[in-house]
Design a protein around this motif. Structure first.
Motif, short mmCIF file in Angstrom:
data_model
loop_
_atom_site.label_atom_id
_atom_site.label_comp_id
_atom_site.label_asym_id
_atom_site.label_seq_id
_atom_site.Cartn_x
_atom_site.Cartn_y
_atom_site.Cartn_z
N LEU A 204 37.54 -122.21 -96.09
CA LEU A 204 36.43 -121.73 -95.27
C LEU A 204 36.94 -120.87 -94.12
CD1 LEU A 204 34.23 -124.96 -95.05
CD2 LEU A 204 33.67 -122.86 -96.29
N ALA A 205 37.97 -121.34 -93.44
CA ALA A 205 38.51 -120.59 -92.31
C ALA A 205 39.00 -119.22 -92.76
CB ALA A 205 39.66 -121.37 -91.66
N GLU A 206 39.60 -119.17 -93.94
CA GLU A 206 40.14 -117.91 -94.45
C GLU A 206 39.04 -116.90 -94.72
OE1 GLU A 206 42.87 -116.19 -98.13
OE2 GLU A 206 42.65 -118.34 -97.84
N ILE A 207 37.95 -117.32 -95.39
CA ILE A 207 36.89 -116.35 -95.69
C ILE A 207 36.12 -115.95 -94.43
CG2 ILE A 207 36.66 -117.15 -98.08
CD1 ILE A 207 33.94 -118.36 -97.25
N PHE A 208 35.95 -116.89 -93.47
CA PHE A 208 35.27 -116.54 -92.23
C PHE A 208 36.05 -115.47 -91.46
CE2 PHE A 208 33.42 -121.12 -91.91
CZ PHE A 208 32.56 -120.85 -92.96
N PHE A 209 37.38 -115.59 -91.50
CA PHE A 209 38.22 -114.64 -90.78
C PHE A 209 38.34 -113.32 -91.55
CE2 PHE A 209 42.28 -112.72 -89.52
CZ PHE A 209 42.11 -112.68 -88.13
N ALA A 210 38.57 -113.41 -92.87
CA ALA A 210 38.80 -112.20 -93.67
C ALA A 210 37.53 -111.40 -93.90
CB ALA A 210 39.41 -112.58 -95.02
N TYR A 211 36.42 -112.08 -94.18
CA TYR A 211 35.18 -111.38 -94.52
C TYR A 211 34.20 -111.25 -93.36
CZ TYR A 211 36.61 -112.11 -99.40
OH TYR A 211 37.29 -112.12 -100.60
N GLY A 212 34.39 -112.07 -92.32
CA GLY A 212 33.48 -112.00 -91.18
C GLY A 212 34.17 -111.57 -89.90
N GLU A 213 35.50 -111.50 -89.96
CA GLU A 213 36.29 -111.16 -88.76
C GLU A 213 35.89 -112.06 -87.59
OE1 GLU A 213 37.41 -106.56 -89.22
OE2 GLU A 213 35.25 -106.88 -89.13
N GLU A 214 35.70 -113.34 -87.93
CA GLU A 214 35.25 -114.34 -86.96
C GLU A 214 36.47 -114.99 -86.31
OE1 GLU A 214 33.88 -116.35 -84.48
OE2 GLU A 214 32.12 -115.78 -85.68
N LYS A 215 36.63 -114.80 -85.00
CA LYS A 215 37.81 -115.33 -84.32
C LYS A 215 37.78 -116.85 -84.16
CE LYS A 215 36.18 -114.48 -79.57
NZ LYS A 215 36.50 -113.77 -78.31
N TRP A 216 36.59 -117.45 -84.27
CA TRP A 216 36.47 -118.91 -84.19
C TRP A 216 36.44 -119.54 -85.59
CZ3 TRP A 216 37.24 -120.84 -79.52
CH2 TRP A 216 36.96 -120.04 -78.41
N ILE B 111 27.49 -124.01 -86.51
CA ILE B 111 28.22 -122.85 -85.97
C ILE B 111 28.06 -122.76 -84.46
CG2 ILE B 111 28.36 -120.33 -85.96
CD1 ILE B 111 27.37 -120.47 -88.93
N LYS B 112 26.83 -122.97 -83.99
CA LYS B 112 26.59 -122.92 -82.55
C LYS B 112 27.37 -124.02 -81.82
CE LYS B 112 21.97 -120.83 -82.49
NZ LYS B 112 20.53 -121.06 -82.20
N ALA B 113 27.45 -125.19 -82.43
CA ALA B 113 28.18 -126.29 -81.81
C ALA B 113 29.68 -126.00 -81.76
CB ALA B 113 27.92 -127.58 -82.57
N ALA B 114 30.17 -125.26 -82.75
CA ALA B 114 31.60 -124.98 -82.84
C ALA B 114 32.06 -123.91 -81.86
CB ALA B 114 31.96 -124.57 -84.26
N ILE B 115 31.20 -122.93 -81.60
CA ILE B 115 31.58 -121.82 -80.73
C ILE B 115 31.27 -122.18 -79.27
CG2 ILE B 115 31.20 -119.39 -80.18
CD1 ILE B 115 30.36 -118.96 -83.08
N PRO B 116 32.25 -122.09 -78.38
CA PRO B 116 32.00 -122.41 -76.97
C PRO B 116 30.84 -121.59 -76.40
CG PRO B 116 34.35 -122.16 -77.38
CD PRO B 116 33.65 -121.75 -78.64
N LYS B 117 30.10 -122.21 -75.51
CA LYS B 117 28.88 -121.60 -74.98
C LYS B 117 29.12 -120.21 -74.42
CE LYS B 117 24.99 -122.47 -71.85
NZ LYS B 117 24.39 -123.42 -70.87
N LYS B 118 30.19 -120.02 -73.68
CA LYS B 118 30.47 -118.73 -73.07
C LYS B 118 30.69 -117.66 -74.14
CE LYS B 118 33.42 -116.47 -69.65
NZ LYS B 118 34.57 -116.63 -68.72
N ALA B 119 31.37 -118.02 -75.22
CA ALA B 119 31.64 -117.07 -76.30
C ALA B 119 30.37 -116.71 -77.06
CB ALA B 119 32.67 -117.65 -77.25
N ARG B 120 29.38 -117.61 -77.06
CA ARG B 120 28.13 -117.34 -77.79
C ARG B 120 27.29 -116.28 -77.12
NH1 ARG B 120 27.42 -123.08 -78.06
NH2 ARG B 120 25.49 -122.90 -76.86
N LEU B 121 27.60 -115.95 -75.88
CA LEU B 121 26.81 -114.98 -75.13
C LEU B 121 27.13 -113.55 -75.52
CD1 LEU B 121 27.01 -116.63 -71.58
CD2 LEU B 121 25.18 -116.84 -73.27
#
Length: 310
Positions: free
Chosen positions: A147-159, A186-196
């Motif tokens: 999961l982490a690999e596809i989120f990073f490779a296909y979504g360029e998601e740093k979290w 997803i919202k719970a995983a990403i820190p509040k400040k980063a979600r802004l």
């Protein structure tokens, strides 16, 4: 619901094809038929092959293009199969083709398809609903690392790793079944400040899962080269992309096809025999106009690249 889709860069892409009365054209991503309608309307006699792996898109396009009768052939397949499709239709070469990559407005807006993080539905995201793995399968069966690999490779998601950890933790108690359940994780995983920053926090993960479910990138470079091989000399290929991953693949494929000899400079004569197959018409990608952006916010990230077969 009615199949509605606003074709992005419509005039720019069809203009680039230089539609002729004797031409045979392919729309590899038929959708609601917007690009196909425009191609057919430019000539009284040209013909078109409309390809889409979404059966609902095919049925909607049949209604929209009904007045063009036998000038249109509909094929419910993946555009990656272009060589076989043309062979089965008895067609040797075509005069032009358009690919409008990504997900359609209808697929996003139809909550039952599970593409959107803005409406609640069972996780699906399949463009071809007749079979294959779903978003539910990906979310509930892939390992944390996968999961982490596809989120990073296909979504360029740093979290990506943190989101994957939260998903694995959540599904250990209960399977993740709906889009809103996934959004909450997803919202719970990403820190509040980063979600802004950067729009909806689930955007990149949903993109990544959709790409994985539909295998959108793995065959794209080969598909571009296959389409070029199917063009007549002077035929053109217009490709519209919607995110950097797609655009980089198309740009690279065009560059490879436009390159001639690859022998080392110190070689006195060419021994590789490589010659350019295309010339790139759009040295820089064509972007939507301000008017189009004002009318269709989904056009924001669109880029058009055009190549011509030598």
């Amino acid at each position: 619901m009615e199949f509605k889709h606003i074709s992005v860069l419509l005039n720019e892409s069809v203009d680039s094809l230089l539609v002729s009365d004797s031409g045979i054209y392919a729309d590899g991503t038929l959708g609601g038929g917007g690009h196909s309608y425009e191609i057919l309307s430019r000539s009284k006699t040209c013909s078109l092959i409309g390809i889409d792996r979404d059966r609902e898109a095919i049925e909607a396009a049949k209604k929209r293009l009904n007045k063009y009768g036998e000038r249109v052939t509909f094929v419910n397949r993946n555009f990656c199969e272009i060589k076989n499709i043309l062979r089965e239709q008895g067609i040797d070469k075509i005069d032009g083709a358009v690919l409008d990559l990504g997900v359609s407005s209808y697929q996003l807006d139809n909550s039952e398809r599970g593409f959107s993080y803005m409406s609640n539905a069972r996780l699906d995201m399949r463009m071809d609903t007749s079979g294959g793995k779903t978003a539910y399968d990906v979310v509930n069966s892939y390992s944390r690392d996968e999961l982490a690999e596809i989120f990073f490779a296909y979504g360029e998601e740093k979290w990506s790793r943190r989101i994957a950890e939260f998903i694995v933790r959540a599904r250990s108690e209960k399977q993740v079944e709906t889009t809103f359940e996934l959004v909450d994780i997803i919202k719970a995983a990403i820190p509040k400040k980063a979600r802004l920053d950067g729009g909806h926090p689930a955007k990149r993960v949903f993109q990544a899962i959709r790409i994985e479910v539909n295998n959108e990138l793995n065959m794209l470079e080969d598909a571009v080269k296959d389409f070029v091989s199917c063009l007549k000399s002077g035929g053109r290929l217009a490709i519209i992309t919607f995110h950097s991953l797609e655009d980089r693949i198309v740009k690279k494929a065009y560059k490879d096809l436009a390159q001639g000899c690859t022998c080392p400079k110190e070689f006195p004569v060419c021994v590789c025999g490589k010659v350019p197959e295309i010339k790139i018409i759009s040295k820089k990608p064509v972007l939507p106009s301000e008017n189009e952006l004002g009318e269709n916010s989904r056009a924001k990230s669109a880029k058009l690249r055009v190549a011509e077969k030598i």
